[in-house]
Enzyme design. Structure first.
Site, PDB file in Angstrom:
ATOM      1  N   ARG A   1       0.745  -1.235  -0.088  1.00 40.85           N
ATOM      2  CA  ARG A   1       0.088  -0.011  -0.049  1.00 40.85           C
ATOM      3  C   ARG A   1       0.880   1.143   0.077  1.00 40.85           C
ATOM      4  O   ARG A   1       0.394   2.396  -0.435  1.00 40.85           O
ATOM      5  CB  ARG A   1      -0.976   0.014   1.412  1.00 40.85           C
TER       6      ARG A   1
ATOM      7  N   LYS B   1       3.900 -18.987   6.979  1.00 47.97           N
ATOM      8  CA  LYS B   1       3.304 -19.685   8.031  1.00 47.97           C
ATOM      9  C   LYS B   1       2.655 -18.443   8.749  1.00 47.97           C
ATOM     10  O   LYS B   1       3.203 -17.080   8.573  1.00 47.97           O
ATOM     11  CB  LYS B   1       4.385 -20.274   8.715  1.00 47.97           C
TER      12      LYS B   1
ATOM     13  N   ASP C   1       7.686 -23.821   5.460  1.00 48.31           N
ATOM     14  CA  ASP C   1       8.041 -23.963   6.826  1.00 48.31           C
ATOM     15  C   ASP C   1       9.607 -23.849   6.736  1.00 48.31           C
ATOM     16  O   ASP C   1      10.252 -24.781   6.091  1.00 48.31           O
ATOM     17  CB  ASP C   1       7.900 -25.383   7.289  1.00 48.31           C
ATOM     18  N   HIS C   2       9.710 -22.730   7.222  1.00 49.07           N
ATOM     19  CA  HIS C   2      11.713 -22.300   6.750  1.00 49.07           C
ATOM     20  C   HIS C   2      12.424 -23.307   7.297  1.00 49.07           C
ATOM     21  O   HIS C   2      13.373 -23.337   6.847  1.00 49.07           O
ATOM     22  CB  HIS C   2      11.747 -20.793   7.056  1.00 49.07           C
TER      23      HIS C   2
ATOM     24  N   LYS D   1      16.649 -25.224   5.920  1.00 48.88           N
ATOM     25  CA  LYS D   1      17.760 -25.217   6.571  1.00 48.88           C
ATOM     26  C   LYS D   1      18.815 -26.401   6.110  1.00 48.88           C
ATOM     27  O   LYS D   1      18.267 -27.567   6.139  1.00 48.88           O
ATOM     28  CB  LYS D   1      17.686 -25.279   8.241  1.00 48.88           C
TER      29      LYS D   1
ATOM     30  N   GLU E   1      15.689 -20.550  22.499  1.00 49.44           N
ATOM     31  CA  GLU E   1      15.953 -19.149  22.031  1.00 49.44           C
ATOM     32  C   GLU E   1      16.265 -18.207  22.955  1.00 49.44           C
ATOM     33  O   GLU E   1      15.360 -18.096  24.078  1.00 49.44           O
ATOM     34  CB  GLU E   1      14.977 -18.637  21.046  1.00 49.44           C
TER      35      GLU E   1
ATOM     36  N   ASP F   1       3.484 -21.619  17.203  1.00 47.17           N
ATOM     37  CA  ASP F   1       4.232 -20.890  16.571  1.00 47.17           C
ATOM     38  C   ASP F   1       5.540 -21.809  16.260  1.00 47.17           C
ATOM     39  O   ASP F   1       6.076 -21.747  15.063  1.00 47.17           O
ATOM     40  CB  ASP F   1       4.964 -19.791  17.695  1.00 47.17           C
TER      41      ASP F   1
ATOM     42  N   HIS G   1       7.562 -26.386  13.014  1.00 41.40           N
ATOM     43  CA  HIS G   1       8.879 -26.658  12.864  1.00 41.40           C
ATOM     44  C   HIS G   1       9.636 -27.804  13.570  1.00 41.40           C
ATOM     45  O   HIS G   1      10.020 -28.763  13.116  1.00 41.40           O
ATOM     46  CB  HIS G   1       9.932 -25.534  13.779  1.00 41.40           C
TER      47      HIS G   1
ATOM     48  N   LYS H   1      11.302 -19.315  24.616  1.00 42.74           N
ATOM     49  CA  LYS H   1      11.794 -18.094  24.440  1.00 42.74           C
ATOM     50  C   LYS H   1      12.535 -17.572  25.889  1.00 42.74           C
ATOM     51  O   LYS H   1      12.041 -18.049  26.528  1.00 42.74           O
ATOM     52  CB  LYS H   1      10.914 -17.016  23.742  1.00 42.74           C
TER      53      LYS H   1
END
Ligand code: BG6
Length: 504
Positions: free
Chosen positions: A50, A156, A185-186, A190, A224, A243, A248, A348
């Site tokens: 936009r 995702k 799904d990244h 990998k 993480e 998440d 993953h 996390k």
């Protein structure tokens, strides 16, 4: 001789062209594919959003992003000039049918100029609530009529629960063939995740051991140090289960547990993975209480800096019940894995950023060494470290040098850094190239996504119905809540981690 597979002339239309994903991942990935000679001679990148921007302003923005986020460092002027000639921007309202007519015209123009029919990839790097409207408008404008030439990439999260995932699948399959849909799904892109298949199926010594007769338990741990950062609004509606686990971590489990495929064909591999999801034991509400634990981080200190608790993060409710940590014990009910627990944990603001899979083998049937020799005895373990360290280590017992017989565990290590000189591509490079090549091996099929949702729905519903009374229950820079230790300790195990220096 250049052995690279040739990619066809391609037009990338990126919805969400000014968004974070384009800046951090998509633009640097396309640039690196260009540098490495993977892009075809005729390609075009049309960013859309936009925001009012000219082509030149959009190019300038992408250059800044690439300078900041590309694994190859700052762009080299001559290369950038060559690459950026192929970048365009279209101001658009995704709800307006005119937007799509304009895309149609641009595609036609490229086809005429290039004297060919290019592949067109529509990349939906936008908020999931826009997936249906964009997909429907692409269809109404007849932009995806040719299943061999047009593809749609969906980021995702794919659905919010089983029902919404089914609805989205239904909508997409009414418009596109499954062969046109690339659900990202990244993790699958990998390098180290792809290597699990190479490691398992290109080496004959593993298969005889890869089952319940030799493996005692498996752990998949993705921790993480980062908190939710500025993603509070998204994360509040997601939580660790949606998440990370639904996608993953379950995908990692599938690679570990799948049967050997008969070929490297995309559907064959995806069939074997979906077999695993279907064989996984479903949870009753009682199982959820016994086999799944959740946590939420409180405030604390990370590397000398004071950090807020989850409930103090931006756009997070002060009494939030969202879990930032989850640990679950799964079983795969089939001949290979019956009785072998698969423990998963993710969180996390944890003590370490590390994604590791540990396979612990059963103990020797009889100890022939005197007790004093075996004081630091350890069962054999195979540790596949996905990131940040990229390695596979097999831990075996060895005799410590000396006149007496003393055993301790040592590591046999394959480590990418020490073995290969070339840098590993980013996951998005692999996935974008595969999209161009029409290879769906590393993408989620519709039934796979639904099977994963089906599996976690009982946990999701139980947690939603019963709020946690003790959140926050772990502090920043810890290994998560104590109940997660108890979950695994009850079975006589403990969570493994990879110390920062890589030694165990
Ligand atoms: C994303 C999640 O899919 O994966 C994030 O939404 C998470 O919350 C990220 O941080 C982890 O990815 P990686 O590649 O950094 O391990």
């Amino acid at each position: 001789m250049d052995s690279k597979i040739k990619t066809q002339p391609t037009i990338f239309v990126i919805f969400g062209g000014t968004g974070d994903l384009t800046s951090r991942k998509i633009a640097p990935a396309l640039y690196n594919l260009f540098l490495d000679g993977w892009l075809p001679d005729q390609f075009s990148i049309i960013g859309t959003g936009r925001t009012q921007l000219t082509d030149d302003q959009f190019r300038e923005n992408l250059l800044n992003d690439i300078n900041q986020f590309s694994r190859s460092g700052k762009a080299v002027k001559a290369k950038w000039d060559e690459f950026s000639q192929n970048i365009y921007y279209q101001v658009s309202d995704v709800k307006d049918s005119e937007t799509y007519k304009e895309f149609g015209k641009r595609v036609e123009k490229h086809n005429t100029d290039w004297k060919t029919k290019a592949n067109v990839i529509y990349y939906l790097a936008v908020s999931p609530n826009l997936f249906p409207i964009i997909a429907s408008n692409i269809s109404k404008a007849k932009l995806a009529e040719d299943p061999l030439k047009t593809r749609i990439v969906i980021e995702k999260p794919f659905g919010h629960d089983l029902e919404s995932a089914k609805e989205l699948n239904k909508l997409l399959s009414g418009i596109f063939d499954e062969c046109q849909i690339y659900r990202i799904d990244h993790y699958l892109g990998k390098e180290t995740v792809q290597n699990i298949m190479a490691f398992r199926f290109a080496n004959s010594i593993l298969e005889p051991l890869w089952n319940r007769n030799y493996i005692e338990h498996v752990q998949i741990s993705v921790t993480e140090q980062l908190g939710v950062e500025d993603r509070g609004d998204y994360y509040e509606g997601a939580g660790a289960l949606r998440d990370m686990i639904q996608n993953h971590l379950l995908q990692l489990l599938c690679f570990i547990a799948m049967e050997p495929p008969t070929s490297f064909n995309a559907d064959e591999i995806r069939n074997r993975k979906v077999d695993v999801l279907r064989a996984m034991r479903k949870f009753s509400p009682d199982d959820v209480r016994n086999s799944a634990v959740r946590g939420q981080y409180g405030k604390g200190w990370m590397q000398g800096k004071e950090v807020p608790g989850y409930r103090e993060e931006q756009k997070v409710a002060p009494d939030s019940n969202t879990e930032t940590f989850a640990a679950i014990k799964f079983f795969v009910d089939n001949w290979r894995w019956q009785g072998v627990p698969f423990y998963m944990r993710t969180g996390k603001r944890m003590h370490q950023t590390a994604s590791i899979i540990t396979i612990e083998f059963k103990d020797v049937p009889h100890l022939v060494f005197p007790t004093e020799a075996a004081e630091s005895w350890q069962q054999n373990r195979l540790i596949i470290s996905i990131q940040p360290e990229m390695s596979i280590r097999l831990q075996v017992q060895a005799k410590r040098p000396g006149l007496d017989m003393v055993l301790n565990a040592v590591d046999m290590v394959f480590d990418y850094k020490g073995t290969y000189n070339s840098p590993a591509p980013e996951a998005y490079e692999t996935l974008l190239l595969d999209t161009m090549l029409g290879d769906q091996t590393l993408f989620m099929r519709g039934d796979q996504v639904e099977a994963a949702w089906e599996l976690i729905m009982p946990i999701l519903s139980t947690w939603q119905a019963k709020k946690s009374l003790n959140f926050p229950n772990y502090s920043a820079d810890s290994w998560g809540p104590e109940i997660a230790e108890a979950l695994i300790a009850r079975d006589g195990f403990h969570w493994f981690s990879l110390p920062a220096n890589g030694k165990k």
